[in-house]
Design a protein around this motif. Structure first.
Motif, mmCIF file in Angstrom:
data_model
loop_
_atom_site.group_PDB
_atom_site.id
_atom_site.type_symbol
_atom_site.label_atom_id
_atom_site.label_comp_id
_atom_site.label_asym_id
_atom_site.label_seq_id
_atom_site.Cartn_x
_atom_site.Cartn_y
_atom_site.Cartn_z
ATOM 1 N N PRO A 1 0.841 -1.188 0.000
ATOM 2 C CA PRO A 1 0.000 0.000 0.000
ATOM 3 C C PRO A 1 0.886 1.251 0.000
ATOM 4 N N ALA A 2 0.467 2.279 -0.727
ATOM 5 C CA ALA A 2 1.278 3.497 -0.845
ATOM 6 C C ALA A 2 1.223 4.351 0.405
ATOM 7 N N PHE A 3 0.210 4.133 1.235
ATOM 8 C CA PHE A 3 -0.007 5.017 2.379
ATOM 9 C C PHE A 3 -0.340 4.194 3.613
ATOM 10 N N GLY A 4 0.327 4.478 4.712
ATOM 11 C CA GLY A 4 0.074 3.745 5.940
ATOM 12 C C GLY A 4 0.286 4.602 7.166
ATOM 13 N N LEU A 5 0.147 3.983 8.313
ATOM 14 C CA LEU A 5 0.244 4.664 9.601
ATOM 15 C C LEU A 5 1.482 4.180 10.349
ATOM 16 N N GLY A 6 2.384 5.089 10.653
ATOM 17 C CA GLY A 6 3.564 4.752 11.438
ATOM 18 C C GLY A 6 3.278 4.822 12.927
ATOM 19 N N THR A 7 4.049 4.054 13.719
ATOM 20 C CA THR A 7 3.844 4.037 15.175
ATOM 21 C C THR A 7 5.137 4.256 15.954
ATOM 22 N N PHE A 8 6.199 4.701 15.286
ATOM 23 C CA PHE A 8 7.472 4.951 15.959
ATOM 24 C C PHE A 8 7.275 5.975 17.075
ATOM 25 N N ARG A 9 7.816 5.652 18.247
ATOM 26 C CA ARG A 9 7.781 6.512 19.434
ATOM 27 C C ARG A 9 6.408 6.628 20.080
ATOM 28 N N LEU A 10 5.435 5.846 19.607
ATOM 29 C CA LEU A 10 4.116 5.859 20.226
ATOM 30 C C LEU A 10 3.968 4.602 21.082
ATOM 31 N N THR A 11 3.556 4.775 22.332
ATOM 32 C CA THR A 11 3.438 3.637 23.242
ATOM 33 C C THR A 11 2.153 3.755 24.052
ATOM 34 N N GLY A 12 1.811 2.658 24.732
ATOM 35 C CA GLY A 12 0.690 2.668 25.660
ATOM 36 C C GLY A 12 -0.619 3.084 25.016
ATOM 37 N N GLN A 13 -1.412 3.818 25.785
ATOM 38 C CA GLN A 13 -2.717 4.259 25.298
ATOM 39 C C GLN A 13 -2.593 5.178 24.096
ATOM 40 N N THR A 14 -1.472 5.895 24.007
ATOM 41 C CA THR A 14 -1.265 6.810 22.879
ATOM 42 C C THR A 14 -1.284 6.069 21.554
ATOM 43 N N VAL A 15 -0.582 4.934 21.477
ATOM 44 C CA VAL A 15 -0.548 4.192 20.217
ATOM 45 C C VAL A 15 -1.880 3.484 19.974
ATOM 46 N N ILE A 16 -2.534 3.025 21.030
ATOM 47 C CA ILE A 16 -3.858 2.405 20.864
ATOM 48 C C ILE A 16 -4.824 3.412 20.244
ATOM 49 N N ASP A 17 -4.838 4.620 20.783
ATOM 50 C CA ASP A 17 -5.749 5.650 20.273
ATOM 51 C C ASP A 17 -5.416 6.035 18.838
ATOM 52 N N SER A 18 -4.118 6.164 18.544
ATOM 53 C CA SER A 18 -3.704 6.558 17.199
ATOM 54 C C SER A 18 -4.112 5.516 16.171
ATOM 55 N N VAL A 19 -3.857 4.250 16.473
ATOM 56 C CA VAL A 19 -4.171 3.176 15.522
ATOM 57 C C VAL A 19 -5.678 3.026 15.359
ATOM 58 N N LYS A 20 -6.422 3.054 16.453
ATOM 59 C CA LYS A 20 -7.874 2.927 16.350
ATOM 60 C C LYS A 20 -8.475 4.087 15.555
ATOM 61 N N THR A 21 -7.993 5.292 15.810
ATOM 62 C CA THR A 21 -8.476 6.448 15.061
ATOM 63 C C THR A 21 -8.117 6.313 13.589
ATOM 64 N N GLY A 22 -6.863 5.922 13.319
ATOM 65 C CA GLY A 22 -6.423 5.767 11.940
ATOM 66 C C GLY A 22 -7.251 4.753 11.179
ATOM 67 N N LEU A 23 -7.499 3.614 11.794
ATOM 68 C CA LEU A 23 -8.300 2.580 11.127
ATOM 69 C C LEU A 23 -9.732 3.056 10.904
#
Length: 271
Positions: free
Chosen positions: A8-30
């Motif tokens: 895929p040409a476009f995706g969501l990175g998670t570098f430096r994101l941990t804990g609830q922060t990464v959960i929220d980012s990924v859920k929002t992104g999806l």
């Protein structure tokens, strides 16, 4: 490029994101429509990424997961098991792409050993595709010698308007290997560039959208990250932005070889 290895040409990175922060980012992104999530063993967030994906309700067949093997796990005796551990954290029976994260420090594990082990992990069905990250041309040649260029889906490298990696890109393209750009916004440095600002103004876009569109229009995959829902939504709009040849040329002229990531003990001799 080998069509079986297209990303895929476009995706969501998670570098430096941990804990609830990464959960929220990924859920929002999806929820917004992202369908590629990029993580790594060393990020320490695979379990949270797996939780977010599970809670998103998006069917597994509809999204793409990339992870990266850390240097401690390069020996043949450890690599596949480390990937199985990652799969358990990610709550899936396979990932779509597995990368070697950095060259082995001091060549402690030869390229042939870890690329061979990675190919074996693919043969076992643990990953659909394999590739490398932060490799220079010499290391890419060694990887190609081991598994064949057709088996290497991508080389994920730092690439942004101020560091365009033209020699590496040209070599990879000649081998049919894709380039994935990380830090496409240059830690935010390129967002204040007057050239990008002028182009953004002309399109009614943001400078982030311009930088991301430039990378994708150059043939690269991008994986921007954000903790802010508004930015996650805005970045997605880069997929619909088309820059003129003149604008692409103006951004090409910004290249100044400004590398922002080159950790001692890990980084190769860059091209």
């Amino acid at each position: 490029m080998n069509t079986n290895n297209t990303l895929p040409a476009f995706g969501l990175g998670t570098f430096r994101l941990t804990g609830q922060t990464v959960i929220d980012s990924v859920k929002t992104g999806l929820a917004l429509g992202y369908r590629l999530v990029d993580t790594a063993q060393i990020y320490g967030n695979e379990a949270e990424v797996g939780q977010a994906i599970a809670e998103s309700g998006v069917p597994r067949k509809d999204f793409f997961i990339t992870t990266k093997i850390w240097t401690d796990n390069y020996p043949q005796a450890k690599l596949a098991q480390s990937l199985k551990d990652s799969l358990a954290k990610l709550r899936t029976d396979h990932v779509d792409l597995t990368l070697i994260h950095w060259p082995s420090p001091a060549n402690a594990v030869p390229v042939a050993e870890f690329m061979g082990a990675l190919a074996e992990a693919k043969a076992q069905g643990l990953t659909k595709r394999i590739g490398v990250s932060n490799f220079n041309i010499a290391l890419m040649r060694q990887a190609i010698d081991t598994v064949g260029a057709q088996e290497i889906a991508t080389n994920q490298v730092e690439l942004h308007p101020y560091l365009q990696n033209r020699k590496l890109v040209e070599f990879a393209r000649g081998q049919g290997i894709g380039i994935s750009s990380y830090m496409t916004l240059g830690y935010g440095k390129v967002l204040h560039d007057p050239v990008l600002q002028r182009i953004a103004l002309a399109h009614g876009a943001t400078t982030a959208q311009v930088a991301l569109a430039w990378a994708m229009q150059s043939g690269h995959a991008v994986i921007p990250s954000s903790t802010k829902p508004a930015n996650l939504e805005s970045n997605l709009k880069a997929r619909a932005l088309r820059l003129s040849n003149a604008e692409m040329g103006q951004i090409a002229a910004l290249d100044r070889g400004e590398r922002l990531v080159s950790p001692d003990g890990l980084a190769p001799r860059w091209d």
